[in-house]
Design a protein around this motif. Structure first.
Motif, mmCIF file in Angstrom:
data_model
loop_
_atom_site.group_PDB
_atom_site.id
_atom_site.type_symbol
_atom_site.label_atom_id
_atom_site.label_comp_id
_atom_site.label_asym_id
_atom_site.label_seq_id
_atom_site.Cartn_x
_atom_site.Cartn_y
_atom_site.Cartn_z
ATOM 1 N N ILE A 230 4.827 2.304 -16.371
ATOM 2 C CA ILE A 230 4.946 1.237 -15.373
ATOM 3 C C ILE A 230 4.810 -0.117 -16.062
ATOM 4 C CG2 ILE A 230 3.895 0.161 -13.340
ATOM 5 C CD1 ILE A 230 2.904 2.893 -12.488
ATOM 6 N N CYS A 231 5.706 -1.037 -15.709
ATOM 7 C CA CYS A 231 5.562 -2.461 -16.021
ATOM 8 C C CYS A 231 5.251 -3.117 -14.680
ATOM 9 C CB CYS A 231 6.861 -3.051 -16.565
ATOM 10 S SG CYS A 231 7.365 -2.399 -18.143
ATOM 11 N N PHE A 232 4.218 -3.923 -14.628
ATOM 12 C CA PHE A 232 3.863 -4.466 -13.319
ATOM 13 C C PHE A 232 3.439 -5.927 -13.385
ATOM 14 C CE2 PHE A 232 0.021 -2.599 -15.092
ATOM 15 C CZ PHE A 232 -0.951 -3.546 -14.841
ATOM 16 N N GLN B 95 3.908 10.258 -6.999
ATOM 17 C CA GLN B 95 4.893 10.609 -8.017
ATOM 18 C C GLN B 95 4.232 10.780 -9.393
ATOM 19 O OE1 GLN B 95 8.621 8.387 -8.086
ATOM 20 N NE2 GLN B 95 8.155 7.641 -6.022
ATOM 21 N N ALA B 96 3.260 9.930 -9.707
ATOM 22 C CA ALA B 96 2.554 10.045 -10.986
ATOM 23 C C ALA B 96 1.763 11.348 -11.053
ATOM 24 C CB ALA B 96 1.631 8.843 -11.190
ATOM 25 N N ASN B 97 1.108 11.696 -9.963
ATOM 26 C CA ASN B 97 0.354 12.948 -9.921
ATOM 27 C C ASN B 97 1.260 14.157 -10.085
ATOM 28 O OD1 ASN B 97 -2.351 12.101 -9.677
ATOM 29 N ND2 ASN B 97 -2.055 11.656 -7.509
ATOM 30 N N GLU B 98 2.514 14.032 -9.654
ATOM 31 C CA GLU B 98 3.488 15.115 -9.791
ATOM 32 C C GLU B 98 4.173 15.093 -11.160
ATOM 33 O OE1 GLU B 98 6.029 14.354 -6.447
ATOM 34 O OE2 GLU B 98 4.608 15.235 -5.017
ATOM 35 N N ILE C 167 0.833 -1.203 0.000
ATOM 36 C CA ILE C 167 0.000 0.000 0.000
ATOM 37 C C ILE C 167 0.867 1.252 0.000
ATOM 38 C CG2 ILE C 167 -1.665 1.340 1.361
ATOM 39 C CD1 ILE C 167 -2.824 -1.429 2.238
ATOM 40 N N GLU C 168 1.901 1.266 0.843
ATOM 41 C CA GLU C 168 2.796 2.428 0.887
ATOM 42 C C GLU C 168 3.485 2.653 -0.456
ATOM 43 O OE1 GLU C 168 3.884 2.194 5.658
ATOM 44 O OE2 GLU C 168 5.329 1.456 4.184
ATOM 45 N N CYS C 169 3.912 1.585 -1.086
ATOM 46 C CA CYS C 169 4.573 1.692 -2.390
ATOM 47 C C CYS C 169 3.611 2.247 -3.437
ATOM 48 C CB CYS C 169 5.108 0.332 -2.819
ATOM 49 S SG CYS C 169 5.887 0.348 -4.438
ATOM 50 N N LEU C 170 2.393 1.715 -3.478
ATOM 51 C CA LEU C 170 1.409 2.191 -4.448
ATOM 52 C C LEU C 170 1.031 3.650 -4.205
ATOM 53 C CD1 LEU C 170 -0.883 -0.952 -4.677
ATOM 54 C CD2 LEU C 170 0.667 -0.073 -6.437
ATOM 55 N N GLU C 171 0.910 4.026 -2.945
ATOM 56 C CA GLU C 171 0.602 5.423 -2.630
ATOM 57 C C GLU C 171 1.734 6.346 -3.062
ATOM 58 O OE1 GLU C 171 -2.427 4.897 1.163
ATOM 59 O OE2 GLU C 171 -0.286 5.163 1.562
#
Length: 82
Positions: A34-36, A25-28, A16-20
């Motif tokens: 992303i490859c996931f 960062q994406a919003n900025e 969760i912390e990583c995704l947040e």
């Protein structure tokens, strides 16, 4: 009166912390692709490519190759523990 809901234990807190962090960062504007791979349950996974990696799969495959090598090193390290 509304129902009280229990807050579950977050076994996946780091996820969760990583995704947040990635979302922030994406919003900025700092994350452009992303490859996931996602583990949902035993034997159930998802994979995907989005953004600049989707537009430039050659760049994506280079990053995925690096990830594969990191994972291979971790597997070998785990095998040497046993």
């Amino acid at each position: 009166m509304g129902k009280l809901q229990e807050v579950p234990q977050l076994r996946n807190k780091r996820v969760i912390e990583c995704l947040e962090d990635l979302l922030k960062q994406a919003n900025e504007g700092h994350v452009q692709g992303i490859c996931f791979m996602v583990k949902h349950a035993p034997y159930h996974h998802s994979i995907g490519i989005i953004g600049r990696y989707e537009a430039n799969p050659l760049c994506a495959i280079r990053v995925v190759d690096k990830l594969s090598k990191v994972l291979e090193q971790r597997v070998r390290a785990m095998e040497s523990w046993g």
